[in-house]
Design a protein around this motif. Structure first.
Motif, PDB file in Angstrom:
ATOM      1  N   LEU A 197      10.858   2.865  -0.187  1.00  0.00           N
ATOM      2  CA  LEU A 197      10.917   4.265  -0.384  1.00  0.00           C
ATOM      3  C   LEU A 197      10.397   4.300  -1.996  1.00  0.00           C
ATOM      4  O   LEU A 197      11.331   3.699  -2.819  1.00  0.00           O
ATOM      5  CB  LEU A 197      12.277   4.849  -0.259  1.00  0.00           C
ATOM      6  N   ASP A 198       9.415   5.294  -2.066  1.00  0.00           N
ATOM      7  CA  ASP A 198       8.629   5.269  -3.470  1.00  0.00           C
ATOM      8  C   ASP A 198       9.362   6.368  -4.193  1.00  0.00           C
ATOM      9  O   ASP A 198       9.732   7.289  -3.550  1.00  0.00           O
ATOM     10  CB  ASP A 198       7.318   5.356  -3.091  1.00  0.00           C
ATOM     11  N   ASP A 199       9.234   6.281  -5.363  1.00  0.00           N
ATOM     12  CA  ASP A 199       9.749   7.407  -6.553  1.00  0.00           C
ATOM     13  C   ASP A 199      10.839   8.086  -6.096  1.00  0.00           C
ATOM     14  O   ASP A 199      11.073   9.300  -6.034  1.00  0.00           O
ATOM     15  CB  ASP A 199       8.731   8.692  -6.314  1.00  0.00           C
TER      16      ASP A 199
ATOM     17  N   VAL B 229       8.309   0.257 -16.167  1.00  0.00           N
ATOM     18  CA  VAL B 229       9.036  -0.516 -17.286  1.00  0.00           C
ATOM     19  C   VAL B 229       7.728  -0.432 -18.355  1.00  0.00           C
ATOM     20  O   VAL B 229       6.749  -1.285 -18.172  1.00  0.00           O
ATOM     21  CB  VAL B 229       9.406  -1.933 -16.844  1.00  0.00           C
ATOM     22  N   GLU B 230       7.854   0.184 -19.558  1.00  0.00           N
ATOM     23  CA  GLU B 230       6.780   0.393 -20.266  1.00  0.00           C
ATOM     24  C   GLU B 230       7.187  -0.455 -21.873  1.00  0.00           C
ATOM     25  O   GLU B 230       6.354  -0.546 -22.643  1.00  0.00           O
ATOM     26  CB  GLU B 230       6.812   2.040 -20.824  1.00  0.00           C
ATOM     27  N   THR B 231       8.600  -0.680 -21.896  1.00  0.00           N
ATOM     28  CA  THR B 231       9.071  -1.295 -23.276  1.00  0.00           C
ATOM     29  C   THR B 231       9.962  -2.622 -23.054  1.00  0.00           C
ATOM     30  O   THR B 231      10.580  -2.567 -21.834  1.00  0.00           O
ATOM     31  CB  THR B 231       9.691  -0.203 -24.206  1.00  0.00           C
TER      32      THR B 231
ATOM     33  N   ILE C  62       0.743  -1.314  -0.026  1.00  0.00           N
ATOM     34  CA  ILE C  62       0.186   0.183   0.165  1.00  0.00           C
ATOM     35  C   ILE C  62       0.945   1.264   0.051  1.00  0.00           C
ATOM     36  O   ILE C  62       1.965   1.147   0.322  1.00  0.00           O
ATOM     37  CB  ILE C  62      -0.939   0.109   1.132  1.00  0.00           C
ATOM     38  N   ASN C  63       0.287   2.224  -0.499  1.00  0.00           N
ATOM     39  CA  ASN C  63       0.975   3.651  -0.577  1.00  0.00           C
ATOM     40  C   ASN C  63       0.558   4.525   0.637  1.00  0.00           C
ATOM     41  O   ASN C  63      -0.434   4.661   0.769  1.00  0.00           O
ATOM     42  CB  ASN C  63       0.782   4.398  -1.843  1.00  0.00           C
ATOM     43  N   ILE C  64       1.623   4.864   1.336  1.00  0.00           N
ATOM     44  CA  ILE C  64       1.562   5.971   2.250  1.00  0.00           C
ATOM     45  C   ILE C  64       2.129   7.231   1.918  1.00  0.00           C
ATOM     46  O   ILE C  64       3.323   7.146   1.734  1.00  0.00           O
ATOM     47  CB  ILE C  64       1.377   5.626   3.634  1.00  0.00           C
TER      48      ILE C  64
HETATM   49  P1  C2E Z   1       3.225   5.224  -7.178  1.00  0.00           P
HETATM   50  O1  C2E Z   1       3.092   4.776  -5.824  1.00  0.00           O
HETATM   51  O2  C2E Z   1       4.363   5.561  -7.741  1.00  0.00           O
HETATM   52  O3  C2E Z   1       2.353   4.241  -8.253  1.00  0.00           O
HETATM   53  C1  C2E Z   1       2.879   3.846  -9.515  1.00  0.00           C
HETATM   54  C2  C2E Z   1       2.186   4.666 -10.456  1.00  0.00           C
HETATM   55  O4  C2E Z   1       2.697   4.539 -11.676  1.00  0.00           O
HETATM   56  C3  C2E Z   1       0.589   4.286 -10.748  1.00  0.00           C
HETATM   57  O5  C2E Z   1      -0.105   5.404 -10.765  1.00  0.00           O
HETATM   58  C4  C2E Z   1       0.439   3.326 -11.686  1.00  0.00           C
HETATM   59  O6  C2E Z   1      -0.644   3.222 -12.448  1.00  0.00           O
HETATM   60  C5  C2E Z   1       1.590   3.950 -12.690  1.00  0.00           C
HETATM   61  N1  C2E Z   1       2.342   2.936 -13.528  1.00  0.00           N
HETATM   62  C6  C2E Z   1       2.499   1.719 -13.444  1.00  0.00           C
HETATM   63  N2  C2E Z   1       3.327   1.268 -14.460  1.00  0.00           N
HETATM   64  C7  C2E Z   1       3.577   2.285 -15.184  1.00  0.00           C
HETATM   65  C8  C2E Z   1       4.165   2.134 -16.326  1.00  0.00           C
HETATM   66  O7  C2E Z   1       4.821   1.550 -16.998  1.00  0.00           O
HETATM   67  N3  C2E Z   1       4.301   3.593 -16.943  1.00  0.00           N
HETATM   68  C9  C2E Z   1       3.695   4.646 -16.267  1.00  0.00           C
HETATM   69  N4  C2E Z   1       3.916   6.057 -16.936  1.00  0.00           N
HETATM   70  N5  C2E Z   1       3.146   4.604 -15.286  1.00  0.00           N
HETATM   71  C10 C2E Z   1       2.888   3.440 -14.595  1.00  0.00           C
HETATM   72  P2  C2E Z   1      -1.509   5.727 -10.097  1.00  0.00           P
HETATM   73  O8  C2E Z   1      -2.241   4.679  -9.871  1.00  0.00           O
HETATM   74  O9  C2E Z   1      -2.059   7.014 -10.792  1.00  0.00           O
HETATM   75  O10 C2E Z   1      -1.029   6.342  -8.776  1.00  0.00           O
HETATM   76  C11 C2E Z   1      -0.011   7.634  -8.881  1.00  0.00           C
HETATM   77  C12 C2E Z   1       0.422   7.786  -7.250  1.00  0.00           C
HETATM   78  O11 C2E Z   1      -0.530   7.987  -6.414  1.00  0.00           O
HETATM   79  C13 C2E Z   1       1.250   6.575  -6.880  1.00  0.00           C
HETATM   80  O12 C2E Z   1       2.387   6.722  -7.391  1.00  0.00           O
HETATM   81  C14 C2E Z   1       1.091   6.948  -5.274  1.00  0.00           C
HETATM   82  O13 C2E Z   1       2.222   7.816  -4.836  1.00  0.00           O
HETATM   83  C15 C2E Z   1      -0.180   7.835  -5.282  1.00  0.00           C
HETATM   84  N6  C2E Z   1      -1.388   6.882  -4.637  1.00  0.00           N
HETATM   85  C16 C2E Z   1      -1.781   5.834  -5.205  1.00  0.00           C
HETATM   86  N7  C2E Z   1      -2.763   5.263  -4.353  1.00  0.00           N
HETATM   87  C17 C2E Z   1      -2.430   5.824  -3.180  1.00  0.00           C
HETATM   88  C18 C2E Z   1      -3.057   5.493  -2.012  1.00  0.00           C
HETATM   89  O14 C2E Z   1      -3.836   4.599  -1.685  1.00  0.00           O
HETATM   90  N8  C2E Z   1      -2.602   6.221  -0.846  1.00  0.00           N
HETATM   91  C19 C2E Z   1      -1.629   7.155  -1.063  1.00  0.00           C
HETATM   92  N9  C2E Z   1      -1.192   8.129  -0.018  1.00  0.00           N
HETATM   93  N10 C2E Z   1      -1.193   7.594  -2.268  1.00  0.00           N
HETATM   94  C20 C2E Z   1      -1.542   6.886  -3.563  1.00  0.00           C
END
Ligand code: C2E
Ligand code: MG
Ligand code: MG
Ligand code: MG
Length: 293
Positions: free
Chosen positions: A183-185, A243-245, A121-123
């Protein structure tokens, strides 16, 4: 609401994402509308989760599944509404719902005799700052009868480094009971080398902005290589995000990223689609990339 509908219509245009997310950030009125709609959605439980697997890039095994928050019946993504939920204090209610939801999902896989996968899960730091967070985390696990390694945590740094001792304390309570923390991003926003050195984490997810450039951008390549080397020395697992390609997959692997996630490997899926995909996955050869999802 007409304004919300217009915003959604704009959102559906491809390539408009960052423009409108910036526009939204600037538009207090839209924020207010989202705020109002969000509180209704919390009351009506109008969220759902998308699940996206994270793979071991060598074996093709699934390491964990990331739960991504979706606002049902809208195409407003978490990057737009999570900051609003945080700013208004609504994130606690959303996070509480989410914890119960993933615990139920894990238990459901067990009951269906599917090999259960750890759910990540993301926090955000805002949630970690809540003194109740850790207790709530373990309560949700206990309620569903799950072990602490059933749910993992991905932390995104969206605010400057305040109160690091408190964060270390919160994360240590999770770590010491066997919860995996990522640690994300990594490499963007406020994530820093200090965090890597001091926070009790197991895993680093290299931000997709670096991964996308592998093979074409030598700076991305150098940075990714450096993060991998650093993480290895600190004993941390490394995940390549975005990882898109096929070319990106090969470069990420060659640079030593043990794990990967992205549209080329598997897309985020609704829980029903994920069930179907996972059953198919279990019967197939695990060589990446797999069949499309
Ligand atoms: P994140 O945790 O880095 O999640 C990965 C994001 O990258 C997700 O976007 C996912 O759909 C997207 N992704 C996955 N594979 C690819 C790819 O190959 N290419 C590209 N361009 N994108 C890809 P999403 O679902 O829109 O989430 C965006 C961000 O929102 C997440 O980044 C996270 O930081 C936040 N988030 C999502 N769910 C939650 C949550 O339940 N709670 C909190 N606090 N934040 C959340
Ligand atoms: Mg994440
Ligand atoms: Mg990320
Ligand atoms: Mg993120």
């Amino acid at each position: 609401h007409a304004d919300l509908a217009m915003y959604q219509a704009k959102q559906s245009g491809r390539g408009q994402y960052s423009f409108y997310s910036r526009a939204l950030a600037a538009d207090a009125r839209l924020k207010h509308i989202i705020e109002h709609k969000l509180s209704e959605t919390i009351r009506d439980k109008g969220f759902h989760l998308a699940y996206q697997p994270i793979f071991d890039l060598t074996s093709g095994e699934i390491v964990s599944v990331e739960a991504l928050l979706r606002w049902s019946d809208t195409n407003i993504g978490p990057e737009q509404f999570v900051p609003v939920a945080e700013a208004t204090g609504m994130i606690g209610a959303v996070g509480g719902w989410l914890l119960d939801e993933v615990a139920d999902q894990y238990a459901a896989w067990q009951n269906m005799n599917l090999p259960p996968l750890p759910i990540a899960i993301n926090i955000s730091v805002v949630e970690l700052r809540d003194h109740e967070f850790v207790d709530r985390f373990f309560e949700s696990l206990a309620k569903a009868g799950l072990p602490p390694d059933a749910i993992q945590v991905e932390l995104t740094e969206t605010t400057a480094m305040d109160d690091i001792e408190f964060k270390i304390g919160q994360l240590s309570k999770l770590r010491s009971r066997g919860v995996t923390i990522a640690l994300d991003d990594f490499g963007t926003g406020h994530s820093s080398l200090t965090y890597l050195a001091r926070l009790p984490v197991n895993k680093v997810k290299i931000d997709k902005s670096f991964i996308t450039g592998l093979g074409s951008n030598s700076v991305s390549q150098t940075i990714t290589g450096a993060i991998v080397a650093l993480s290895r020395n600190l004993g941390l697992d490394v995940v390549a995000e975005g990882v898109e390609t096929q070319s990106t997959l090969e470069h990420a692997r060659a640079l030593g990223c043990q794990q990967g996630q992205g549209f080329h490997l598997a897309r985020p899926m609704t829980c029903d689609d994920f069930d179907a995909w996972y059953r198919k996955y279990l019967r197939r050869d695990k060589t990446l990339p797999l069949f499309s999802s």
